[in-house]
Write a protein that holds these residues in place. Structure first.
Motif, PDB file in Angstrom:
ATOM      1  N   SER A   2       0.871  -1.009   0.440  1.00 59.63           N
ATOM      2  CA  SER A   2      -0.340   0.362  -0.228  1.00 59.63           C
ATOM      3  C   SER A   2       1.108   1.421   0.187  1.00 59.63           C
ATOM      4  O   SER A   2       1.817   1.516   0.587  1.00 59.63           O
ATOM      5  CB  SER A   2      -0.847  -0.308   1.598  1.00 59.63           C
ATOM      6  OG  SER A   2      -1.591   1.308   1.060  1.00 59.63           O
ATOM      7  N   ASP A   7      -3.063  -0.924  11.103  1.00 54.14           N
ATOM      8  CA  ASP A   7      -3.860  -0.336  12.070  1.00 54.14           C
ATOM      9  C   ASP A   7      -5.173   0.301  11.175  1.00 54.14           C
ATOM     10  O   ASP A   7      -6.783  -0.024  12.301  1.00 54.14           O
ATOM     11  CB  ASP A   7      -3.692   1.414  12.265  1.00 54.14           C
ATOM     12  CG  ASP A   7      -4.139   2.477  13.358  1.00 54.14           C
ATOM     13  OD1 ASP A   7      -4.024   1.850  13.792  1.00 54.14           O
ATOM     14  OD2 ASP A   7      -4.172   3.710  12.379  1.00 54.14           O
ATOM     15  N   ALA A   8      -5.582   0.193  10.302  1.00 53.24           N
ATOM     16  CA  ALA A   8      -7.214   0.349   9.228  1.00 53.24           C
ATOM     17  C   ALA A   8      -7.905  -0.716   9.162  1.00 53.24           C
ATOM     18  O   ALA A   8      -8.443  -0.851   9.709  1.00 53.24           O
ATOM     19  CB  ALA A   8      -6.123   0.494   7.833  1.00 53.24           C
ATOM     20  N   MET A  55      -0.768   4.500   1.172  1.00 52.26           N
ATOM     21  CA  MET A  55      -1.365   4.334   2.570  1.00 52.26           C
ATOM     22  C   MET A  55      -0.391   4.852   3.858  1.00 52.26           C
ATOM     23  O   MET A  55       0.156   4.966   3.884  1.00 52.26           O
ATOM     24  CB  MET A  55      -2.465   3.384   3.555  1.00 52.26           C
ATOM     25  CG  MET A  55      -2.966   3.597   4.759  1.00 52.26           C
ATOM     26  SD  MET A  55      -4.220   2.847   5.299  1.00 52.26           S
ATOM     27  CE  MET A  55      -5.445   2.995   4.072  1.00 52.26           C
ATOM     28  N   GLY A  56      -0.426   6.398   3.795  1.00 54.63           N
ATOM     29  CA  GLY A  56       0.243   7.187   4.701  1.00 54.63           C
ATOM     30  C   GLY A  56       0.947   8.625   3.596  1.00 54.63           C
ATOM     31  O   GLY A  56       1.257   8.849   4.384  1.00 54.63           O
ATOM     32  N   GLU A  81       6.363   1.566   7.522  1.00 53.86           N
ATOM     33  CA  GLU A  81       6.026   1.948   7.587  1.00 53.86           C
ATOM     34  C   GLU A  81       4.352   1.826   7.138  1.00 53.86           C
ATOM     35  O   GLU A  81       3.329   2.449   7.854  1.00 53.86           O
ATOM     36  CB  GLU A  81       6.786   3.431   7.507  1.00 53.86           C
ATOM     37  CG  GLU A  81       7.753   4.083   8.871  1.00 53.86           C
ATOM     38  CD  GLU A  81       8.944   3.149   8.069  1.00 53.86           C
ATOM     39  OE1 GLU A  81       9.365   3.476   9.334  1.00 53.86           O
ATOM     40  OE2 GLU A  81       9.112   2.685   7.117  1.00 53.86           O
ATOM     41  N   ARG A  82       4.629   1.785   5.791  1.00 52.06           N
ATOM     42  CA  ARG A  82       3.399   1.389   5.445  1.00 52.06           C
ATOM     43  C   ARG A  82       2.514   0.528   5.386  1.00 52.06           C
ATOM     44  O   ARG A  82       1.703   0.360   5.470  1.00 52.06           O
ATOM     45  CB  ARG A  82       4.429   1.323   3.297  1.00 52.06           C
ATOM     46  CG  ARG A  82       4.850   2.647   2.887  1.00 52.06           C
ATOM     47  CD  ARG A  82       3.689   4.058   2.839  1.00 52.06           C
ATOM     48  NE  ARG A  82       3.828   4.613   3.529  1.00 52.06           N
ATOM     49  CZ  ARG A  82       4.559   5.533   4.356  1.00 52.06           C
ATOM     50  NH1 ARG A  82       5.303   5.244   3.807  1.00 52.06           N
ATOM     51  NH2 ARG A  82       4.147   5.594   5.340  1.00 52.06           N
ATOM     52  N   THR A  83       3.657  -0.987   6.110  1.00 53.47           N
ATOM     53  CA  THR A  83       3.002  -1.683   6.486  1.00 53.47           C
ATOM     54  C   THR A  83       2.292  -1.408   7.983  1.00 53.47           C
ATOM     55  O   THR A  83       0.465  -2.122   8.237  1.00 53.47           O
ATOM     56  CB  THR A  83       3.815  -3.268   6.519  1.00 53.47           C
ATOM     57  OG1 THR A  83       4.374  -3.453   5.005  1.00 53.47           O
ATOM     58  CG2 THR A  83       2.877  -3.952   7.333  1.00 53.47           C
ATOM     59  N   ALA A  84       2.961  -1.086   8.630  1.00 56.50           N
ATOM     60  CA  ALA A  84       2.425  -0.218   9.935  1.00 56.50           C
ATOM     61  C   ALA A  84       0.736   0.031   9.480  1.00 56.50           C
ATOM     62  O   ALA A  84      -0.221   0.450  10.657  1.00 56.50           O
ATOM     63  CB  ALA A  84       2.988   0.826  10.542  1.00 56.50           C
ATOM     64  N   ALA A  85       0.747   1.450   8.768  1.00 55.02           N
ATOM     65  CA  ALA A  85      -0.284   2.369   8.683  1.00 55.02           C
ATOM     66  C   ALA A  85      -1.151   1.623   7.719  1.00 55.02           C
ATOM     67  O   ALA A  85      -2.380   2.084   8.496  1.00 55.02           O
ATOM     68  CB  ALA A  85       0.177   2.770   7.472  1.00 55.02           C
ATOM     69  N   VAL A  86      -1.072  -0.028   7.538  1.00 50.32           N
ATOM     70  CA  VAL A  86      -2.552  -0.681   6.832  1.00 50.32           C
ATOM     71  C   VAL A  86      -2.720  -1.386   8.088  1.00 50.32           C
ATOM     72  O   VAL A  86      -4.258  -1.683   7.460  1.00 50.32           O
ATOM     73  CB  VAL A  86      -1.807  -1.527   5.437  1.00 50.32           C
ATOM     74  CG1 VAL A  86      -2.787  -2.870   5.124  1.00 50.32           C
ATOM     75  CG2 VAL A  86      -1.930  -1.125   4.899  1.00 50.32           C
TER      76      VAL A  86
END
Length: 396
Positions: free
Chosen positions: A64, A106-107, A66-67, A99-104
């Protein structure tokens, strides 16, 4: 957790001990209704609907943007076109990354998911870095969120020399599943790709989770090859077909026979409920004993700007597109998104019962059917006995 209604039934108090459900008692009675120990935390459920947490059985949390600032859709359509576009831009966007994976993740958590099966790209450009990034992002939850990994050859298995060796290494290093992708239309060698990835599954003792987009008879031909290898190599109960659009496009008798063969071997299916295609026939899969679960697919990635992380929303999409309206069928869709999907992440039990892992989601809904058709916000999410998300309901 005081005063919650599991599956919309009578109100109970739930005692959580560590990462397990210890007991359920009628609200306000018994040990769960007495004063808790001084070091305990108490969550007032306010009579909300309680469900087992939602399981995302087909995710791509490594892909993703995302972010990051909005990324316009580009490149060509079709599976191969999207692969080329993703390969051209992913390094520029820092994909994959923790970081990108963490944002996903969290969603997903905010939408009630605490367990998922995620496909993670493995190719000669990134090696196994994506798997490392996903594991690091999941580890930050300290066990409250669990993910099983599919080492996924998004760019093909045989057409890219070196990919098969990377999949072999991923299996040796603990990936729970080996992936595959359209053996006929991507590698142009269905027998070769399937023989190669089934060999890895047999040697490493892991599962197989293969993307199969090919339609109608071409897809059915590959499903038959998968059934034959599952039986011959003794890997029953370890094979999943993602997408599998062909099933819904076959004549009734042919579909019946194929589903029966799949059910006898414990071959399961996952769907992201695509709107432009016929949906998998839930009742026929149930009758044949073919497990079914839902997933979000990619979220805000170089394939599509859509996606929020709400797997319950995908279940709603599946039900609506399938013209599911009766209570029993609506409730069944919710069971597939929660309780029954636990098997897709290696859980023998994923339910609101003593001894089960303490993964729960609270919603302001009358019952499971109401939750599905309205898809209300997740007001509290508990993973492994820890409160991961809490929101204030509109009713206060």
């Amino acid at each position: 957790m005081r005063n919650v209604r599991p599956w919309g039934g009578p109100a109970v108090d739930v005692v959580l001990d560590g990462d397990r459900i210890a007991a359920l008692e009628p609200a306000g009675s018994g040990p769960a209704g007495s004063e808790p120990p001084a070091d305990s935390a108490v969550l007032d459920g306010r009579g909300l609907l309680a469900l087992p947490s939602i399981v995302n059985a087909h995710a791509h949390v490594d892909k993703s943007w995302m972010g990051l600032p909005w990324q316009p859709y580009g490149g060509e359509g079709g599976t191969d076109g999207r692969i080329r576009h993703e390969r051209a831009r992913r390094d520029e966007l820092g994909i994959p990354s923790v970081e990108r994976t963490a944002a996903v993740l969290d969603a997903h958590v905010r939408h009630g998911t605490t367990a998922l099966r995620t496909h993670v790209d493995v190719d000669t450009g990134i090696g196994l870095r994506g798997i490392e990034a996903v594991r690091e992002a999941v580890a930050a939850y300290e066990g409250a969120v669990e993910a099983t990994i599919v080492a996924f050859p998004q760019d093909g298995v045989l057409r890219r020399p070196g990919v098969l060796a990377l999949l072999d290494r991923a299996g040796a290093e603990g990936a729970e599943h080996i992936g595959g992708l359209d053996p006929a239309s991507i590698d142009r060698d269905p027998v070769g790709q399937l023989d190669a990835i089934f060999d890895l599954v047999a040697r490493h003792g892991c599962g197989l989770d293969i993307h199969l987009h090919d339609a109608a008879e071409l897809g059915a031909f590959q499903l038959e090859l998968i059934v034959e290898r599952t039986q011959r190599l003794g890997v029953a109960g370890r094979v999943n077909i993602a997408h599998g659009f062909a099933i819904a496009q076959l004549p009734d008798a042919r579909r019946h026979d194929l589903l029966q063969a799949m059910g006898e071997l414990g071959i399961t299916m996952t769907t992201v409920a695509p709107l432009r295609l016929p949906q998998l026939p839930m009742a026929e899969l149930d009758a044949a004993g073919v497990g079914l679960a839902f997933g979000t697919d990619g979220i805000r990635d170089l394939w599509s700007p859509y996606g929020t992380g709400d797997t319950l929303g995908i279940a709603w999409q599946f039900a609506r597109a399938s013209s599911i309206v009766r209570d029993d069928d609506l409730a069944r869709v919710v069971e597939l998104a929660t309780r029954d999907a636990g098997a897709f992440v290696g859980r023998a039990v994923h339910d609101l019962v003593p001894g089960a892992r303490a993964d729960l989601v609270l919603l302001d809904a009358e019952h499971a059917m109401d939750a599905l058709v309205r898809v209300p916000p997740r007001l509290a999410v508990v993973g492994g006995g820890r409160l991961l998300h809490e929101a204030v309901s509109s009713s206060g």
